[in-house]
Design a protein around this motif. Structure first.
Motif, PDB file in Angstrom:
ATOM      1  N   UNK A   9       0.856  -1.195   0.000  1.00 15.96           N
ATOM      2  CA  UNK A   9       0.000   0.000   0.000  1.00 15.96           C
ATOM      3  C   UNK A   9       0.888   1.239   0.000  1.00 15.96           C
ATOM      4  N   UNK A  10       1.580   1.533  -1.110  1.00 12.49           N
ATOM      5  CA  UNK A  10       2.483   2.682  -1.152  1.00 12.49           C
ATOM      6  C   UNK A  10       1.773   4.009  -0.923  1.00 12.49           C
ATOM      7  N   UNK A  11       0.464   4.047  -1.226  1.00 11.92           N
ATOM      8  CA  UNK A  11      -0.336   5.247  -0.964  1.00 11.92           C
ATOM      9  C   UNK A  11      -1.586   4.841  -0.197  1.00 11.92           C
ATOM     10  N   UNK A  12      -1.497   4.745   1.130  1.00 10.74           N
ATOM     11  CA  UNK A  12      -2.631   4.276   1.944  1.00 10.74           C
ATOM     12  C   UNK A  12      -3.879   5.142   1.806  1.00 10.74           C
ATOM     13  N   UNK A  13      -3.711   6.416   1.402  1.00 11.27           N
ATOM     14  CA  UNK A  13      -4.869   7.288   1.248  1.00 11.27           C
ATOM     15  C   UNK A  13      -5.746   6.856   0.067  1.00 11.27           C
ATOM     16  N   UNK A  14      -5.121   6.184  -0.895  1.00  9.89           N
ATOM     17  CA  UNK A  14      -5.868   5.653  -2.038  1.00  9.89           C
ATOM     18  C   UNK A  14      -5.878   4.127  -1.911  1.00  9.89           C
ATOM     19  N   UNK A  15      -6.724   3.630  -1.042  1.00  9.48           N
ATOM     20  CA  UNK A  15      -6.679   2.222  -0.662  1.00  9.48           C
ATOM     21  C   UNK A  15      -7.564   1.311  -1.508  1.00  9.48           C
ATOM     22  N   UNK A  16      -8.401   1.880  -2.369  1.00  5.91           N
ATOM     23  CA  UNK A  16      -9.295   1.026  -3.151  1.00  5.91           C
ATOM     24  C   UNK A  16      -8.542   0.090  -4.094  1.00  5.91           C
ATOM     25  N   UNK A  17      -7.502   0.555  -4.826  1.00  9.82           N
ATOM     26  CA  UNK A  17      -6.731  -0.375  -5.661  1.00  9.82           C
ATOM     27  C   UNK A  17      -6.090  -1.499  -4.839  1.00  9.82           C
TER      28      UNK A  17
END
Length: 423
Positions: A354-362
């Motif tokens: 999860x390199x970008x936890x704020x965008x967790x849908x992917x």
């Protein structure tokens, strides 16, 4: 039986069915136009005709490009011992194509004459023949015969660039959006709808898929925002390889092969495609290794977990895992390079789930789709790609066929097994 000679637009079908009884529906129906709308029309009509009858035994579907006229007539004429009603559907019926000798995907003039003769004699009682096709030629004798004896459902949508055409397209897009969202009691604000249309274009199947993603992503929110659309939908249009890898993740071999062919036609190099698959397989292996730890201590079923539950119960563990991974990488790099401990080490994001936890849908999507594979078949796939990468760089062979072979194997029921065969 009432002979209904009218052509009904797809958006008037529901109103039409509420105004008639089942016995008033002709036993011959032609549905033509946009495939998404045609599927909806067929589902609505067949449900109306069958009512509480067992659909499993009452519906018979044949593919127009691979079935003879004799088989069609035989299927319509054969009575079932299990149900009183029967619907025979011919998908993509080649009624209006110009027939050429030895061509498989069109009916000959004699085939059409035979169908017309069958229609004239009458379809057996409580049996229905439903024909679907993309386009029609209203000058043809077969069209006039169906219009005279049956019902025609027009699912076509104007494809031009005039204002009237664009307004019709917009109306259809808005109607489909409202239908899908109303089932979840959600709505789309105007800015979000405009952004969705811009990214999707007039592609009703893609619109439907993106709306389902947005419903899951928005959780309990009643209104889907522009930010939701921007977070979820943007990759569908901007990343052509995404369609290919996504089809493989859901084991959709037909679409995967279609997207692969499109990429080769657009000039993509085999190594570009190969690298995308390698990255995907490596990511899935990392996911499977982590989820195996979950299953040892928790009863987490990722396949049925919704997005909100994923954020609450799984995402924190993923973030913690990434933090620990980062510490290990930093310590290793400092030890190997013997650099000053205060100097920042460049970290590669490929090892983070999860390199970008704020965008967790992917992240949610790839964890769910990882359930389609075993760790063993992913490991075997990685070995296959290592071999293929070496051969691409050292020998000359048909790379497209080799990648097609991989897609068929990993999307098959038996899963992927390493093939030592040389291409």
């Amino acid at each position: 039986m009432v002979q209904n000679k009218n052509t009904i637009k797809h958006n008037r079908l529901d109103a039409f069915l509420t105004s008639v009884q089942k016995k008033d529906i002709p036993d011959l129906v032609l549905i033509y136009g946009e495939s998404f709308l045609a599927k909806q029309a067929f589902k609505t009509l067949s449900s109306f005709l069958l009512g509480n009858d067992n659909n499993q035994f009452a519906l018979e579907t044949l593919e127009g490009g691979s079935v003879s006229m004799g088989d069609i007539i035989e299927q319509v004429s054969t009575f079932s011992l299990l149900v009183s009603k029967k619907i025979v559907t011919i998908k993509n019926a080649p009624l209006f194509q110009t027939h050429q000798k030895n061509q498989e995907f069109s009916f000959s003039p004699s085939d059409l004459d035979r169908l017309i003769d069958f229609i004239e004699k009458g379809i057996p009682e409580n049996h229905y023949l439903i024909l679907t096709t993309a386009q029609v030629d209203k000058r043809k004798k077969i069209y006039k015969k169906i219009a005279d004896k049956g019902l025609i459902i027009d699912c076509s949508v104007a494809q031009g660039a005039k204002k009237a055409d664009l307004d019709e397209q917009r109306f259809v897009l808005q109607s489909i959006t409202d239908q899908i969202l109303s089932k979840s009691r959600k709505s789309l604000d105007n800015k979000a709808f405009h952004a969705l249309v811009e990214l999707t274009g007039f592609n009703l199947d893609l619109l439907s898929q993106n709306l389902e993603k947005l419903i899951a992503y928005s959780g309990k929110a009643k209104i889907i925002s522009f930010a939701d659309v921007n977070a979820v939908v943007k990759r569908d249009k901007k990343d052509p390889i995404f369609n290919l890898t996504n089809a493989v993740m859901v084991k959709d071999v037909k679409n995967a092969l279609f997207y692969l062919d499109s990429l080769f036609n657009e000039g993509f190099h085999p190594l570009q495609i190969l690298k995308s698959f390698e990255n995907l397989i490596r990511k899935l292996i990392l996911v499977k290794c982590l989820t195996q730890k979950f299953y040892k201590n928790n009863k987490i079923h990722l396949k049925t977990l919704n997005f909100n539950s994923f954020k609450l119960s799984v995402l924190p563990k993923i973030i913690h895992h990434d933090k620990q991974t980062k510490i290990i990488i930093e310590d290793r790099e400092k030890y190997l390079s013997k650099e000053d401990s205060n100097k920042k080490t460049k970290i590669v994001n490929d090892l983070f789930l999860a390199p970008n936890p704020q965008n967790s849908y992917p992240v949610f999507q790839i964890f769910q789709k990882s359930e389609n594979f075993s760790l063993n078949e992913l490991n075997q796939a990685l070995i296959f790609f290592s071999d293929l990468d070496y051969r691409l760089k050292s020998t000359s062979f048909d790379a497209k066929t080799a990648i097609e072979n991989f897609i068929i194997k990993i999307c098959s029921k038996g899963g992927f097994e390493r093939d030592t065969e040389k291409y």
